[in-house]
Design an enzyme around this catalytic site. Sequence first.
Site, short mmCIF file in Angstrom:
data_model
loop_
_atom_site.label_atom_id
_atom_site.label_comp_id
_atom_site.label_asym_id
_atom_site.label_seq_id
_atom_site.Cartn_x
_atom_site.Cartn_y
_atom_site.Cartn_z
N HIS A 103 0.61 -1.84 0.17
CA HIS A 103 -0.19 0.07 0.01
C HIS A 103 1.00 1.24 0.35
CE1 HIS A 103 -2.75 -2.87 0.97
NE2 HIS A 103 -2.48 -2.65 2.26
N ARG A 128 -0.61 -4.51 -6.53
CA ARG A 128 -0.68 -6.17 -6.32
C ARG A 128 0.83 -6.02 -6.55
NH1 ARG A 128 -6.11 -6.96 -8.36
NH2 ARG A 128 -7.86 -7.53 -7.72
N HIS A 132 3.01 -7.44 1.99
CA HIS A 132 2.65 -8.25 3.30
C HIS A 132 1.56 -8.65 1.88
CE1 HIS A 132 0.09 -4.73 2.54
NE2 HIS A 132 -1.05 -5.46 2.65
#
Length: 325
Positions: A98, A192, A172
Amino acid sequence: MFYPLKFDHKYIEKVWGGRKFENYREDMPEGKIGESWDISAHESEMSVAVNGKLAGKTLKELAEMYPQQILGKDIEIEEFPLLLKFIDAQAQLSIQVHPDDKYAEKYQGESGKNEAWYVIDADEDAYLIIGTEDCTESEFKKAVQNDQINQYVHKVKVEKGDVFFIKAGLLHAIGAGIMLAEVQQSSDTTYRVYDYGRDRGLQLSKALEVIDFQLQSGKRKGLKVCGEDYDYSYYCLNNKFALDIINIKTEYEASGEEDRFYILTAVEGQGKIIWDEQELELSETESVLIPAYCEEYKIKGNLKLMKSYVPDLEKSKSQILSVVE
């Protein structure tokens, strides 16, 4: 007028989802349900109040109608800043990252995404991917393109009750067999990196711009303060949100604090929240929003609550120091 608010569940089907919510709830729709957005003012999934005089209003409407009474005097933005969801990962989620506020605002038109997880349930061999192993950006990119990413990701075994903080920029992924509660900034931006051959788009170029290859994280240890009726533990504290855990043995009494709102999420056990001769059941995976101007309430039962909020950093640090000094 202001009281503990409960909202509807916004279920989202995911390729990696499952049916585990059926173990906790009776309103689950058909399909592979991967997420339940339970307190959200994000345009993607908007929470609607289901109890009391404010029932039928969205959280966004409530924050706009009563910004100070709902959010608090110290919350300077009018938009609701946090999002509370549950995730049921019956298959491996994509490896992702993110962005921070600056990058997300420039390219996505919304805030960045820091988040924290509380593990509700985990299979015996379940794990998370948190951070990269020793590698350069070029080595990592080449490994992704050659389906050899596993050699450069850090895997952490998990079990029920574990807490993790996932900072923007930290690579993550949630592994298969894990159900968790997540509090995050109100953002829906994810890049992604790798998706195990599933036919979904990747955003590798943007991801590589925001991944911090030096950033590491692990299981949070927390700081517990033991009491007669309940134990209180501090787990995460930053300028976006705080996450505390209240382990109620018999009873917990509180009221709204005019400075800020709180989200209380039952992550284990069950009980009820009581105010002004009214009450709501609080069973595992249920959340309530405590408005800043909420009247006094008490919670009875044997349950563990995740408490999420936007903190006053200096005030919170002073509270913690008063415990350890």
